[in-house]
Scaffold this motif. Structure first.
Motif, PDB file in Angstrom:
ATOM      1  N   ASP A 100      31.482  44.155  51.581  1.00  0.00           N
ATOM      2  CA  ASP A 100      32.042  43.250  50.584  1.00  0.00           C
ATOM      3  C   ASP A 100      32.085  43.896  49.211  1.00  0.00           C
ATOM      4  N   GLU A 154      35.464  44.796  46.950  1.00  0.00           N
ATOM      5  CA  GLU A 154      35.597  44.362  45.556  1.00  0.00           C
ATOM      6  C   GLU A 154      35.930  45.539  44.650  1.00  0.00           C
ATOM      7  N   ASP A 158      39.492  46.676  45.185  1.00  0.00           N
ATOM      8  CA  ASP A 158      40.432  45.729  44.587  1.00  0.00           C
ATOM      9  C   ASP A 158      40.502  45.884  43.069  1.00  0.00           C
ATOM     10  N   LYS A 159      39.356  46.157  42.440  1.00  0.00           N
ATOM     11  CA  LYS A 159      39.312  46.309  40.980  1.00  0.00           C
ATOM     12  C   LYS A 159      39.655  47.729  40.545  1.00  0.00           C
TER      13      LYS A 159
END
Length: 103
Positions: A9, A13, A16-17
């Motif tokens: 996870d 994240e 994605d960032k």
């Protein structure tokens, strides 16, 4: 949720960032979790890899217990002590792996 799920996870994240650098600098050190080597050593004791299925882990655990159990080795003091130590290592490694997988 296992530690692998949490790590996955966090990685999703970060992707994605767009927080990952394209290339690692030469002097930059790798960041390794503190318990990584301990966890890897537990699998080494059982002769397995962290990616192996739990059924395979359990099967190999039982094989090693049968192989190193003090009742199954010659009745020599040194051999029995070594077998008892190896059995204890196998039991502790399996307990830690099981705890990490199912906690």
């Amino acid at each position: 949720m296992s530690s692998y799920d949490k790590l996955g996870d966090l990685l999703k994240e970060a992707i994605d960032k767009n927080e990952f650098p394209k290339e690692r600098r030469k002097n930059e050190k790798k960041i390794i979790p503190q318990n990584f080597y301990v966890y890897k050593d537990e699998f080494t004791v059982l002769g397995l890899e962290p990616t192996d299925d739990f059924e395979l882990i359990k099967e190999n655990y039982h094989k090693l217990l049968k192989k190193y159990h003090p009742d199954n080795v010659p009745k020599l003091n040194l051999v029995q002590k070594t077998a008892a130590q190896k059995t204890q290592q196998v039991v502790e490694a399996f307990a830690k792996i099981k705890k990490n997988l199912f906690s």
